[in-house]
Design an enzyme around this catalytic site. Structure first.
Site, PDB file in Angstrom:
ATOM      1  CG  ASP A  11      -1.782   1.221   1.359  1.00 22.20           C
ATOM      2  OD1 ASP A  11      -2.341   1.646   0.331  1.00 22.20           O
ATOM      3  OD2 ASP A  11      -1.930   1.777   2.475  1.00 22.20           O
ATOM      4  CB  SER A  12       0.266   4.821  -0.480  1.00 17.97           C
ATOM      5  OG  SER A  12      -0.843   4.959   0.379  1.00 17.97           O
ATOM      6  CE1 TYR A  43       2.580   5.433  -3.438  1.00 21.47           C
ATOM      7  CE2 TYR A  43       1.261   3.597  -4.215  1.00 21.47           C
ATOM      8  CZ  TYR A  43       2.475   4.100  -3.790  1.00 21.47           C
ATOM      9  OH  TYR A  43       3.561   3.265  -3.724  1.00 21.47           O
ATOM     10  CB  CYS A  74      -3.204   0.654  -2.329  1.00 23.95           C
ATOM     11  SG  CYS A  74      -3.271   2.405  -2.735  1.00 23.95           S
ATOM     12  CG  ASN A  75      -9.643   0.821  -2.470  1.00 26.38           C
ATOM     13  OD1 ASN A  75     -10.522   0.080  -2.849  1.00 26.38           O
ATOM     14  ND2 ASN A  75      -9.276   0.877  -1.188  1.00 26.38           N
ATOM     15  CB  THR A  76      -5.006   5.019  -4.868  1.00 23.61           C
ATOM     16  OG1 THR A  76      -5.921   5.574  -3.915  1.00 23.61           O
ATOM     17  CG2 THR A  76      -4.511   6.093  -5.790  1.00 23.61           C
ATOM     18  CB  CYS A 180      -9.215   5.153   0.787  1.00 23.11           C
ATOM     19  SG  CYS A 180      -7.550   5.484   1.420  1.00 23.11           S
ATOM     20  CB  THR A 181      -6.686   0.156   2.336  1.00 24.08           C
ATOM     21  OG1 THR A 181      -5.518   0.853   1.860  1.00 24.08           O
ATOM     22  CG2 THR A 181      -7.225  -0.732   1.233  1.00 24.08           C
TER      23      THR A 181
END
Ligand code: DGL
Length: 247
Positions: A11-12, A43, A74-76, A180-181
């Site tokens: 993830d970010s 992100y 990470c959804n993004t 968003c996580t």
């Protein structure tokens, strides 16, 4: 090959820990290497090309070190980079998390559904394709929560930001998709503004998808011992991530 047969999860930053928790619950015998790109977080306000570049850097390194699958927690990063990552690594299962809009729409006919996510997730094509495919354009309301993931990442009070984005929906919404996580860490604060809402997020679906893909490729760890969980980060201390895992 320091991560041979591990599952690489990234993830970010700290958000993906919410996904990791679910992966461990569904597949407790697997070994996980969690990578948080806190140095480049957030992100969500970056371009597609930048997100692809950061995501590929992480995946290249994880694959070089032997991981058997990748979970984009990470959804993004999923909406920006999943297809490019799959193109580069067609033989490795690449599982991405997506906002759980589909179950929210199906389980709550006629209700309005608030989708909270980053600017990138809501502006990139994937979100619109999904919303259109569900024929739910009128009742799925996206809310870009700029700055929220960053506040959570840096342990700042998210109250003012949440008020700014959510007060217009107070007592008008009962279903919220956390797209968003990072956001599951502030469920309590969201409820304190919106009232008693029901939350949806994609973590459980992602875990089931991982299980299915590993099983299809005969890659499930058949040991009955609990797996190892390792943490890597581009800046935070690793112990910080561990602390989020037990929250
Ligand atoms: N946690 C990430 C997500 O699921 C993004 C947060 C960010 O870096 O902007 O979308």
């Amino acid at each position: 090959m320091k991560y041979k047969d591990y599952i690489g999860v990234f993830d970010s930053g700290v958000g993906g820990i919410n996904v990791l928790k679910e992966l461990i619950r569904v597949l407790p015998n697997e070994n996980y290497i969690y990578y948080g790109d806190s140095l480049h977080a957030p992100y969500g306000n970056k371009t597609k090309q930048e997100i692809i570049k950061y995501s590929l850097n992480i995946v290249n390194d994880l694959v070089k070190n032997g991981v058997k699958a990748i979970v984009i927690a990470c959804n993004t990063a999923t909406s920006a980079a999943a297809s490019e990552i799959r193109k580069q690594y067609p033989k490795i299962p690449i599982i991405g998390i997506e906002p759980a809009i589909k179950p929210a729409v199906i389980e709550n006919p006629r209700k309005k559904i608030l989708v909270l996510a980053t600017k990138a997730t809501i502006e990139f094509e994937k979100f619109h394709t999904l919303r259109n495919s569900l024929n739910a354009q009128n009742r799925v309301i996206p809310v870009i929560c700029e700055g929220l993931a960053e506040a959570i990442e840096n342990n700042k009070d998210p109250k003012d930001l949440l008020k700014k984005y959510l007060l217009p929906y107070k007592n008008k919404i009962s279903i919220v998709v956390l797209g968003c996580t990072h956001y599951p860490f502030v469920k309590k604060e969201i409820k304190s503004i919106l009232g008693n809402v029901r939350f949806y997020d994609g973590a459980y679906g992602t875990a089931l998808n991982l299980k299915r893909q590993l099983s299809n490729k005969n890659l499930l760890n058949i040991s009955n011992q609990k797996g190892v969980i390792l943490f890597e980060s581009s800046n935070h201390t690793k112990s910080l991530y561990k602390q989020f895992l037990i929250q």
